[in-house]
Design a protein around this motif. Structure first.
Motif, PDB file in Angstrom:
ATOM      1  N   UNK A   4      53.304  10.262  80.275  1.00 29.60           N
ATOM      2  CA  UNK A   4      51.928   9.799  80.074  1.00 29.60           C
ATOM      3  C   UNK A   4      51.746   9.212  78.674  1.00 29.60           C
ATOM      4  N   UNK A   5      50.706   8.402  78.500  1.00 27.88           N
ATOM      5  CA  UNK A   5      50.404   7.899  77.167  1.00 27.88           C
ATOM      6  C   UNK A   5      49.674   8.988  76.374  1.00 27.88           C
ATOM      7  N   UNK A   6      49.447   8.728  75.086  1.00 26.70           N
ATOM      8  CA  UNK A   6      48.821   9.738  74.228  1.00 26.70           C
ATOM      9  C   UNK A   6      47.438  10.146  74.724  1.00 26.70           C
ATOM     10  N   UNK A   7      46.658   9.200  75.214  1.00 23.11           N
ATOM     11  CA  UNK A   7      45.316   9.527  75.706  1.00 23.11           C
ATOM     12  C   UNK A   7      45.386  10.511  76.877  1.00 23.11           C
ATOM     13  N   UNK A   8      46.356  10.319  77.748  1.00 27.39           N
ATOM     14  CA  UNK A   8      46.506  11.223  78.897  1.00 27.39           C
ATOM     15  C   UNK A   8      46.966  12.607  78.444  1.00 27.39           C
ATOM     16  N   UNK A   9      47.826  12.671  77.447  1.00 30.26           N
ATOM     17  CA  UNK A   9      48.262  13.963  76.903  1.00 30.26           C
ATOM     18  C   UNK A   9      47.064  14.700  76.317  1.00 30.26           C
ATOM     19  N   UNK A  10      46.240  13.984  75.581  1.00 31.59           N
ATOM     20  CA  UNK A  10      45.051  14.589  74.979  1.00 31.59           C
ATOM     21  C   UNK A  10      44.082  15.058  76.063  1.00 31.59           C
ATOM     22  N   UNK A  11      43.901  14.264  77.089  1.00 30.25           N
ATOM     23  CA  UNK A  11      43.032  14.666  78.201  1.00 30.25           C
ATOM     24  C   UNK A  11      43.565  15.935  78.861  1.00 30.25           C
ATOM     25  N   UNK A  12      44.864  16.026  78.982  1.00 34.05           N
ATOM     26  CA  UNK A  12      45.480  17.220  79.566  1.00 34.05           C
ATOM     27  C   UNK A  12      45.180  18.452  78.716  1.00 34.05           C
ATOM     28  N   UNK A  13      45.300  18.308  77.409  1.00 32.22           N
ATOM     29  CA  UNK A  13      45.027  19.431  76.503  1.00 32.22           C
ATOM     30  C   UNK A  13      43.555  19.838  76.515  1.00 32.22           C
ATOM     31  N   UNK A  14      42.672  18.880  76.686  1.00 30.03           N
ATOM     32  CA  UNK A  14      41.237  19.144  76.548  1.00 30.03           C
ATOM     33  C   UNK A  14      40.497  19.201  77.892  1.00 30.03           C
ATOM     34  N   UNK A  15      41.209  19.273  78.996  1.00 33.35           N
ATOM     35  CA  UNK A  15      40.516  19.136  80.279  1.00 33.35           C
ATOM     36  C   UNK A  15      39.624  20.306  80.657  1.00 33.35           C
ATOM     37  N   UNK A  16      39.608  21.381  79.901  1.00 34.08           N
ATOM     38  CA  UNK A  16      38.691  22.494  80.177  1.00 34.08           C
ATOM     39  C   UNK A  16      37.570  22.615  79.135  1.00 34.08           C
ATOM     40  N   UNK A  17      37.510  21.700  78.181  1.00 30.63           N
ATOM     41  CA  UNK A  17      36.504  21.790  77.131  1.00 30.63           C
ATOM     42  C   UNK A  17      35.088  21.773  77.691  1.00 30.63           C
ATOM     43  N   UNK A  18      34.852  20.975  78.714  1.00 30.24           N
ATOM     44  CA  UNK A  18      33.497  20.851  79.264  1.00 30.24           C
ATOM     45  C   UNK A  18      33.026  22.130  79.953  1.00 30.24           C
ATOM     46  N   UNK A  19      33.918  23.070  80.191  1.00 27.62           N
ATOM     47  CA  UNK A  19      33.530  24.322  80.845  1.00 27.62           C
ATOM     48  C   UNK A  19      33.009  25.362  79.852  1.00 27.62           C
ATOM     49  N   UNK A  20      33.195  25.094  78.549  1.00 30.47           N
ATOM     50  CA  UNK A  20      32.868  26.061  77.501  1.00 30.47           C
ATOM     51  C   UNK A  20      31.439  26.405  77.465  1.00 30.47           C
ATOM     52  N   UNK A  44      40.907  25.906  69.189  1.00 32.22           N
ATOM     53  CA  UNK A  44      39.644  26.383  68.613  1.00 32.22           C
ATOM     54  C   UNK A  44      38.582  26.551  69.698  1.00 32.22           C
ATOM     55  N   UNK A  45      38.465  25.565  70.575  1.00 31.40           N
ATOM     56  CA  UNK A  45      37.433  25.612  71.614  1.00 31.40           C
ATOM     57  C   UNK A  45      37.720  26.705  72.656  1.00 31.40           C
ATOM     58  N   UNK A  46      38.949  26.809  73.084  1.00 27.14           N
ATOM     59  CA  UNK A  46      39.276  27.750  74.154  1.00 27.14           C
ATOM     60  C   UNK A  46      39.301  29.193  73.668  1.00 27.14           C
ATOM     61  N   UNK A  47      39.673  29.402  72.420  1.00 20.83           N
ATOM     62  CA  UNK A  47      39.741  30.768  71.911  1.00 20.83           C
ATOM     63  C   UNK A  47      40.581  31.646  72.824  1.00 20.83           C
ATOM     64  N   UNK A  48      40.030  32.754  73.220  1.00 19.78           N
ATOM     65  CA  UNK A  48      40.730  33.688  74.109  1.00 19.78           C
ATOM     66  C   UNK A  48      40.230  33.613  75.552  1.00 19.78           C
ATOM     67  N   UNK A  49      39.504  32.523  75.876  1.00 15.28           N
ATOM     68  CA  UNK A  49      39.001  32.392  77.251  1.00 15.28           C
ATOM     69  C   UNK A  49      40.137  32.455  78.250  1.00 15.28           C
ATOM     70  N   UNK A  50      39.868  33.083  79.357  1.00 13.92           N
ATOM     71  CA  UNK A  50      40.877  33.237  80.392  1.00 13.92           C
ATOM     72  C   UNK A  50      40.613  32.264  81.533  1.00 13.92           C
ATOM     73  N   UNK A  51      41.693  31.752  82.079  1.00 12.56           N
ATOM     74  CA  UNK A  51      41.665  30.875  83.242  1.00 12.56           C
ATOM     75  C   UNK A  51      41.654  31.761  84.483  1.00 12.56           C
ATOM     76  N   UNK A  52      41.232  31.244  85.620  1.00 14.03           N
ATOM     77  CA  UNK A  52      41.206  32.053  86.838  1.00 14.03           C
ATOM     78  C   UNK A  52      42.608  32.512  87.256  1.00 14.03           C
ATOM     79  N   UNK A  53      43.646  31.894  86.712  1.00 19.19           N
ATOM     80  CA  UNK A  53      45.027  32.272  87.028  1.00 19.19           C
ATOM     81  C   UNK A  53      45.490  33.483  86.228  1.00 19.19           C
ATOM     82  N   UNK A  54      44.595  34.061  85.426  1.00 19.21           N
ATOM     83  CA  UNK A  54      44.865  35.241  84.597  1.00 19.21           C
ATOM     84  C   UNK A  54      45.710  34.929  83.361  1.00 19.21           C
ATOM     85  N   UNK A  55      45.811  33.666  82.997  1.00 20.56           N
ATOM     86  CA  UNK A  55      46.441  33.275  81.747  1.00 20.56           C
ATOM     87  C   UNK A  55      45.353  32.686  80.874  1.00 20.56           C
TER      88      UNK A  55
END
Length: 92
Positions: free
Chosen positions: A76-92, A47-58
């Motif tokens: 990794x534990x669940x918290x680390x998995x979640x951090x991995x999924x959400x690590x670009x949220x602060x750039x929105x 939901x947060x990322x939508x169609x935003x593009x990464x600098x890698x063109x994906x």
């Protein structure tokens, strides 16, 4: 998946399908994972990322799933998995 990968392989796997495949891998190695919580984090990321593009063109979401695919090898534990999924949220 980067767009060029889809062109080369003919892959049309959606981010949700990719996440579910990674989730199966996660749960097979760590059955006590909180699947509901992990799915909620993925939904929030999508939901947060939508169609935003990464600098890698994906898309940012595809990038996070690619990082997660690699990261799961380290069990990794669940918290680390979640951090991995959400690590670009602060750039929105």
């Amino acid at each position: 998946m980067p767009p060029w990968f889809m062109v080369l392989t003919g892959s049309t796997t959606s981010a949700e399908e990719t996440f579910e495949q990674l989730l199966v891998k996660r749960v097979s190695h760590n059955p006590q994972s909180d699947v509901k919580r992990l799915r909620r984090a993925f939904a929030d990321a999508a939901k947060d990322y939508g169609q935003r593009m990464h600098w890698t063109k994906e898309s940012v979401l595809d990038h996070c799933l690619g990082v997660l695919r690699i990261y799961l090898h380290f069990d990794p534990d669940d918290d680390a998995v979640i951090a991995c999924l959400l690590h670009h949220v602060s750039e929105g």
